[in-house]
Scaffold this motif. Structure first.
Motif, PDB file in Angstrom:
ATOM      1  N   GLN A  40      -6.601 -12.473   5.728  1.00 53.50           N
ATOM      2  CA  GLN A  40      -7.607 -11.732   6.026  1.00 53.50           C
ATOM      3  C   GLN A  40      -6.589 -10.175   6.173  1.00 53.50           C
ATOM      4  N   ASN A  41      -6.376  -8.938   6.041  1.00 53.90           N
ATOM      5  CA  ASN A  41      -5.614  -7.838   6.417  1.00 53.90           C
ATOM      6  C   ASN A  41      -5.548  -7.790   8.153  1.00 53.90           C
ATOM      7  N   GLY A  42      -4.666  -7.871   8.479  1.00 59.32           N
ATOM      8  CA  GLY A  42      -3.933  -7.595   9.802  1.00 59.32           C
ATOM      9  C   GLY A  42      -3.930  -6.370  10.325  1.00 59.32           C
ATOM     10  N   SER A 114       5.311 -12.668  -4.763  1.00 58.56           N
ATOM     11  CA  SER A 114       6.558 -11.442  -4.235  1.00 58.56           C
ATOM     12  C   SER A 114       5.419 -10.231  -4.175  1.00 58.56           C
ATOM     13  N   ASP A 115       6.583  -9.031  -4.535  1.00 57.79           N
ATOM     14  CA  ASP A 115       5.705  -8.276  -4.368  1.00 57.79           C
ATOM     15  C   ASP A 115       6.198  -7.595  -2.122  1.00 57.79           C
ATOM     16  N   GLU A 116       5.702  -6.212  -1.916  1.00 54.15           N
ATOM     17  CA  GLU A 116       5.606  -6.512  -0.359  1.00 54.15           C
ATOM     18  C   GLU A 116       5.211  -7.234   0.371  1.00 54.15           C
ATOM     19  N   VAL A 117       5.225  -8.317   0.236  1.00 56.60           N
ATOM     20  CA  VAL A 117       4.363  -8.986   1.090  1.00 56.60           C
ATOM     21  C   VAL A 117       5.110  -9.390   2.653  1.00 56.60           C
ATOM     22  N   PHE A 118       5.929  -9.012   2.571  1.00 59.50           N
ATOM     23  CA  PHE A 118       7.340  -8.677   3.788  1.00 59.50           C
ATOM     24  C   PHE A 118       7.499  -7.339   4.669  1.00 59.50           C
ATOM     25  N   ASN A 119       6.685  -6.782   4.448  1.00 55.56           N
ATOM     26  CA  ASN A 119       6.172  -4.670   4.497  1.00 55.56           C
ATOM     27  C   ASN A 119       5.343  -5.021   5.222  1.00 55.56           C
ATOM     28  N   PHE A 126      -2.417  -3.042   4.856  1.00 53.77           N
ATOM     29  CA  PHE A 126      -2.811  -4.076   4.964  1.00 53.77           C
ATOM     30  C   PHE A 126      -2.289  -4.665   6.244  1.00 53.77           C
ATOM     31  N   GLY A 127      -1.464  -3.893   7.137  1.00 58.08           N
ATOM     32  CA  GLY A 127      -1.182  -4.061   8.587  1.00 58.08           C
ATOM     33  C   GLY A 127      -0.392  -5.267   8.817  1.00 58.08           C
ATOM     34  N   TYR A 128       0.147  -5.369  10.065  1.00 61.04           N
ATOM     35  CA  TYR A 128       0.555  -6.547   9.856  1.00 61.04           C
ATOM     36  C   TYR A 128      -0.025  -7.797   9.461  1.00 61.04           C
ATOM     37  N   VAL A 129       0.324  -9.175   8.523  1.00 64.62           N
ATOM     38  CA  VAL A 129      -0.662 -10.024   7.862  1.00 64.62           C
ATOM     39  C   VAL A 129       0.111 -11.501   8.559  1.00 64.62           C
TER      40      VAL A 129
END
Length: 370
Positions: A40-42, A114-119, A126-129
């Motif tokens: 879910q988007n944060g 991978s990808d920018e999952v820590f962004n 996405f906001g903070y997930v």
């Protein structure tokens, strides 16, 4: 084991597809059953604004230009519709992704990346997930593979008052790897532990057997690979088109619409790789565009973007090219584009650096899932 991958697999671009496909394929080669997990988007938690969303005034200012070129505006909209429809109908099937999201976070093991999952600073999307940092996952084994924080950093985490929350989530991971120095520093300062440095999944998987046998485009051409809205300034267009004219090349782009190019294509992900393979030159400003050029030994140039309304690529792209000995491909001055493209890229150095990184990255992933 049943392994879940938490990544941005529903993003409609070739890089997101390719990294997801590669990671899934590699883990399956270890003998595991793999599926992608949805999240879910944060909520926005970053107090700044890394990406500027267009204001009403910005949108209104574009109306005269759109009206002056109705045909071009229609072509762009038709292209977007065709590409997005193709991705949802075809590419998601290639990944085994159902049309409706499945938000279950339960598996024997979960790989974040991978990808920018820590962004977490992507307020515009996405906001903070929390799940991307380990929260709420129901698995006895949680690890990360090659995540990037993109343009987020430790200073942001402190200023946003989110460092403790990131830390408590990351502490649930049994193994943490990252793909660039900015992300390594964020994780180290959050957790006190130094994560393993690995390369993107597209650099540990061989796509060659999936490429079509025949060329996608006939004749000599140059690939322009950049997201829509980028590489569209008059100065950039003139510099690139002048180089192409000098060398007698068509300008071909795929995945994003650039009306000044000779051909705008909607192709399969593996046709895109064949497009790169047969190109005389490649100009890009993306992380994966740079990788696709390097994997096929192309002469290429990568524009480095600092802070700008569409978001900076500097952290991840600069580190990638320096890591693999390809920093000579960076263009920050348009007048240098021609010399960069015409100077042979140092592929002997690239291979000498890439091969041990590939092997150590595969070893990390295999061992973490044992």
């Amino acid at each position: 084991m049943q392994v879940g991958i938490l990544t941005m697999h529903r993003v409609l671009n070739y890089g997101s597809f390719m990294q997801g496909y590669a990671l899934k394929s590699v883990i399956e080669s270890f003998g595991h059953d793999v599926r992608f997990m949805d999240f879910q988007n944060g909520q926005p938690r970053h107090r700044g604004q890394k990406v500027e969303m267009p204001t009403l005034a910005n949108k209104l200012s574009k109306i005269p230009g759109a009206l002056s070129d109705i045909a071009g505006t229609v072509r762009k909209r038709l292209f977007r519709h065709k590409f997005n429809t193709y991705f949802r109908d075809t590419c998601w099937n290639m990944l085994g992704v159902p049309e409706q999201p499945n938000y279950s976070l339960r598996a024997d093991a979960v790989v974040i990346g991978s990808d920018e999952v820590f962004n977490y600073t992507q307020n515009h999307s996405f906001g903070y997930v929390p799940a991307l940092f380990g929260h709420g996952i129901e698995a006895p084994l949680i690890l990360s593979y090659a995540p990037s924080a993109g343009y987020a950093n430790w200073t942001d985490a402190q200023a946003d008052g989110i460092a403790d929350e990131l830390r408590s989530g990351l502490q649930r991971l049994s193994h943490i790897s990252v793909r660039d120095e900015n992300t390594r520093r964020l994780v180290e300062l959050c957790t006190g532990n130094n994560p393993t440095l690995v390369v993107d999944p597209t650099l540990i998987y061989d796509f060659d057997h999936l490429l079509p046998a025949e060329p996608v485009v006939q004749g000599r051409y140059m690939v322009v690979y950049a997201y829509e809205g980028r590489m569209d300034s008059p100065q950039e267009i003139e510099t690139i088109t002048a180089f192409a004219r000098k060398h007698g090349l068509k300008l071909v782009t795929a995945g994003s619409y650039h009306g000044w190019c000779d051909e705008n294509l909607v192709v399969s992900p593996f046709e895109l790789l064949r497009l790169f393979k047969d190109a005389e030159y490649v100009v890009t400003d993306t992380f994966h565009g740079s990788i696709f050029a390097m994997k096929h030994g192309r002469q290429f140039a990568t524009f480095l973007r600092g802070d700008n309304p569409l978001g900076s690529n500097a952290n991840k792209v600069s580190f990638l090219l320096h890591q693999l000995g390809m920093q000579s491909r960076i263009v920050s001055d348009l007048s240098k584009l021609g010399p960069v493209l015409e100077t042979p890229a140092p592929y002997d150095d690239y291979r000498a650096r890439w091969e041990p990184l590939r092997d150590s990255s595969l070893a990390y992933l295999r061992n973490a899932l044992t």
